[in-house]
Scaffold this motif. Sequence first.
Motif, PDB file in Angstrom:
ATOM      1  N   UNK A  14     -48.402  29.076   7.381  1.00  7.80           N
ATOM      2  CA  UNK A  14     -48.210  28.084   8.452  1.00  7.80           C
ATOM      3  C   UNK A  14     -48.225  26.668   7.900  1.00  7.80           C
ATOM      4  N   UNK A  15     -49.148  26.411   6.991  1.00  7.85           N
ATOM      5  CA  UNK A  15     -49.252  25.068   6.415  1.00  7.85           C
ATOM      6  C   UNK A  15     -48.003  24.717   5.620  1.00  7.85           C
ATOM      7  N   UNK A  16     -47.485  25.666   4.851  1.00  3.79           N
ATOM      8  CA  UNK A  16     -46.271  25.429   4.064  1.00  3.79           C
ATOM      9  C   UNK A  16     -45.092  25.140   4.994  1.00  3.79           C
ATOM     10  N   UNK A  17     -44.915  25.965   6.027  1.00  2.00           N
ATOM     11  CA  UNK A  17     -43.809  25.760   6.956  1.00  2.00           C
ATOM     12  C   UNK A  17     -43.943  24.439   7.708  1.00  2.00           C
ATOM     13  N   UNK A  18     -45.158  24.085   8.115  1.00  2.00           N
ATOM     14  CA  UNK A  18     -45.347  22.830   8.856  1.00  2.00           C
ATOM     15  C   UNK A  18     -45.083  21.615   7.969  1.00  2.00           C
ATOM     16  N   UNK A 100     -41.994  27.883  -1.650  1.00  2.00           N
ATOM     17  CA  UNK A 100     -41.185  26.742  -2.070  1.00  2.00           C
ATOM     18  C   UNK A 100     -41.756  25.560  -1.293  1.00  2.00           C
ATOM     19  N   UNK A 101     -42.583  24.738  -1.949  1.00  2.00           N
ATOM     20  CA  UNK A 101     -43.267  23.659  -1.232  1.00  2.00           C
ATOM     21  C   UNK A 101     -42.295  22.663  -0.606  1.00  2.00           C
ATOM     22  N   UNK A 102     -42.764  22.039   0.469  1.00  2.00           N
ATOM     23  CA  UNK A 102     -41.989  20.998   1.133  1.00  2.00           C
ATOM     24  C   UNK A 102     -42.355  19.646   0.561  1.00  2.00           C
ATOM     25  N   UNK A 103     -42.879  18.777   1.417  1.00  2.00           N
ATOM     26  CA  UNK A 103     -43.231  17.421   0.982  1.00  2.00           C
ATOM     27  C   UNK A 103     -44.483  17.394   0.110  1.00  2.00           C
ATOM     28  N   UNK A 104     -45.485  18.199   0.458  1.00  2.00           N
ATOM     29  CA  UNK A 104     -46.729  18.216  -0.312  1.00  2.00           C
ATOM     30  C   UNK A 104     -46.593  19.111  -1.539  1.00  2.00           C
ATOM     31  N   UNK A 105     -47.178  18.713  -2.650  1.00  2.00           N
ATOM     32  CA  UNK A 105     -47.175  19.612  -3.815  1.00  2.00           C
ATOM     33  C   UNK A 105     -48.098  20.802  -3.565  1.00  2.00           C
ATOM     34  N   UNK A 107     -50.559  21.867  -5.181  1.00  2.00           N
ATOM     35  CA  UNK A 107     -51.967  21.563  -5.402  1.00  2.00           C
ATOM     36  C   UNK A 107     -52.647  21.083  -4.128  1.00  2.00           C
ATOM     37  N   UNK A 108     -51.916  20.420  -3.249  1.00  2.00           N
ATOM     38  CA  UNK A 108     -52.497  19.961  -1.994  1.00  2.00           C
ATOM     39  C   UNK A 108     -52.482  21.044  -0.926  1.00  2.00           C
ATOM     40  N   UNK A 109     -51.605  22.021  -1.067  1.00  2.00           N
ATOM     41  CA  UNK A 109     -51.557  23.122  -0.106  1.00  2.00           C
ATOM     42  C   UNK A 109     -52.673  24.133  -0.350  1.00  2.00           C
ATOM     43  N   UNK A 110     -52.972  24.381  -1.608  1.00  2.00           N
ATOM     44  CA  UNK A 110     -54.072  25.283  -1.984  1.00  2.00           C
ATOM     45  C   UNK A 110     -54.863  24.623  -3.095  1.00  2.00           C
TER      46      UNK A 110
END
Length: 115
Positions: A14-18, A100-105, A107-110
């Motif tokens: 969810x975080x990646x998609x958002x 495939x990360x969006x705006x955030x790298x 490292x910030x997602x996990x």
Amino acid sequence: MRVTTDLWVSALIRRVFSDGGFAAVIKRGATEAGAIFILCRDRMGEIALYGPAPQASYDMAFPDERFFNRLAVKPDEEAVAARLEKEKRFDSDIWVVEIEPGRLPLQELVRLILT
């Protein structure tokens, strides 16, 4: 109390998609406590593989967090497939999530421990 792997992976997706990225579960493992491997593919097609960090990496102040180490950077598809197959033979309950990360790298997602 540590959340289940199923819930953690769902929250990550969810975080990646958002954030404008893409994520998919490639292999679903044990709901409660399967190890998670993250295959990160950037927009240029380069890939990196991350896996669970060793127990010694965990901070006693935050014992319920999940930490990851980079296992392979810029490997070819066959090297990643071979590594994941080896991990599956060792523990059939693993999860594999491709991101495939969006705006955030990533490292910030996990939380990652890059060594």
